[in-house]
Motif scaffolding. Structure first.
Motif, PDB file in Angstrom:
ATOM      1  N   ALA A 169       8.118   4.642   1.174  1.00 13.55           N
ATOM      2  CA  ALA A 169       6.681   4.431   0.945  1.00 13.55           C
ATOM      3  C   ALA A 169       6.230   5.138  -0.320  1.00 13.55           C
ATOM      4  O   ALA A 169       5.435   4.604  -1.112  1.00 13.55           O
ATOM      5  N   ARG A 170       6.740   6.368  -0.536  1.00 11.64           N
ATOM      6  CA  ARG A 170       6.380   7.094  -1.756  1.00 11.64           C
ATOM      7  C   ARG A 170       6.875   6.363  -3.003  1.00 11.64           C
ATOM      8  O   ARG A 170       6.180   6.314  -4.031  1.00 11.64           O
ATOM      9  N   CYS A 171       8.080   5.777  -2.911  1.00 10.79           N
ATOM     10  CA  CYS A 171       8.600   5.000  -4.054  1.00 10.79           C
ATOM     11  C   CYS A 171       7.709   3.798  -4.346  1.00 10.79           C
ATOM     12  O   CYS A 171       7.441   3.476  -5.510  1.00 10.79           O
ATOM     13  N   VAL A 172       7.243   3.129  -3.284  1.00 11.70           N
ATOM     14  CA  VAL A 172       6.347   1.972  -3.478  1.00 11.70           C
ATOM     15  C   VAL A 172       5.061   2.422  -4.157  1.00 11.70           C
ATOM     16  O   VAL A 172       4.578   1.785  -5.103  1.00 11.70           O
ATOM     17  N   ARG A 173       4.493   3.543  -3.689  1.00  9.99           N
ATOM     18  CA  ARG A 173       3.250   4.031  -4.292  1.00  9.99           C
ATOM     19  C   ARG A 173       3.466   4.430  -5.752  1.00  9.99           C
ATOM     20  O   ARG A 173       2.632   4.149  -6.615  1.00  9.99           O
TER      21      ARG A 173
END
Length: 231
Positions: free
Chosen positions: A126-130
């Motif tokens: 999720a952090r990579c997507v953000r």
């Protein structure tokens, strides 16, 4: 530029990014159901590498927002119809059987999964997507700034062209007047040449008549000489 924390906290900022579902597959492959549209809770948890309970807690806290972005709960006849449609599309994947929910099924779209990515705090995926979203936003801002500078340069060049055209206006007007004058003079010259052509035609006819009279005179002179010799 919005920060990751701002994205986690602001529903308005998340809404602005909802069209960027393409980033999901750029970060990690998202396995869809056979219709190519929906994903189950288990698939979402597997994508973000968290438990299904973590995903369910995100849904509980933000259900209204996620329903706006495609979250659907199926029960009863809707669920049976959905299973029937999926079974027809499943086609028996090797080593797998179609997973059937008994009484209820929560479905996510890509848009809903992206919504989860902007809400899920304890997931590296999720952090990579953000991070990807915010980086793409920065790239977009940089591109827009570059485009704005180019537009400004073009406008500056156009202003210079406009100024040059204004200066050329009087020159072009004078040239237009001179061309009109030349046209009139050329028309007069054409009329003179036409009249001279007519005169030359008349002179040609006069020369032909003179030649004929000279021929008659020569014949008469020859006849007179022959007559004198006989006498």
């Amino acid at each position: 530029m919005p920060t990751e924390v701002a994205l986690l906290e602001s529903r308005a900022l998340r809404f602005e990014q909802m069209g960027r579902v393409d980033v999901l597959d750029k970060v990690k492959s998202l396995v869809m159901l056979p219709d190519g549209i929906h994903v189950r809770t288990e698939d979402v948890a597997r994508y973000f590498e968290v438990s299904t309970e973590v995903v369910k807690k995100v849904i509980q806290r933000h259900r209204g927002e996620m329903e706006e972005n495609g979250l659907t709960l199926l029960r009863g006849s809707e669920l049976r119809n959905f299973h029937r449609d999926m079974m027809s599309l499943w086609g028996g994947r090797e080593g797998e059987s179609y997973p059937r929910a008994a009484t209820r099924l929560t479905l996510f779209t890509r848009r809903t999964v992206l919504n989860v990515a902007m809400l899920l705090r304890d997931s590296d995926i999720a952090r990579c997507v953000r991070t990807y979203l915010l980086g793409a936003e920065e790239d977009l801002r940089t591109g827009l700034a570059s485009l704005d500078r180019r537009v400004t340069r073009v406008e500056s060049c156009l202003a210079g062209v406009d100024s040059a055209l204004q200066e050329l206006g009087p020159v072009l007007n004078r040239m237009s007047h001179r061309l009109d004058s030349l046209d009139r003079r050329l028309e007069t010259t054409n009329r003179v040449v036409g009249a001279m052509s007519v005169r030359l035609g008349d002179m040609s006819e006069d020369i032909v008549r003179i030649d004929a009279r000279m021929d008659d005179f020569v014949r008469q002179l020859q006849d007179l000489r022959r007559h004198r010799r006989r006498r």
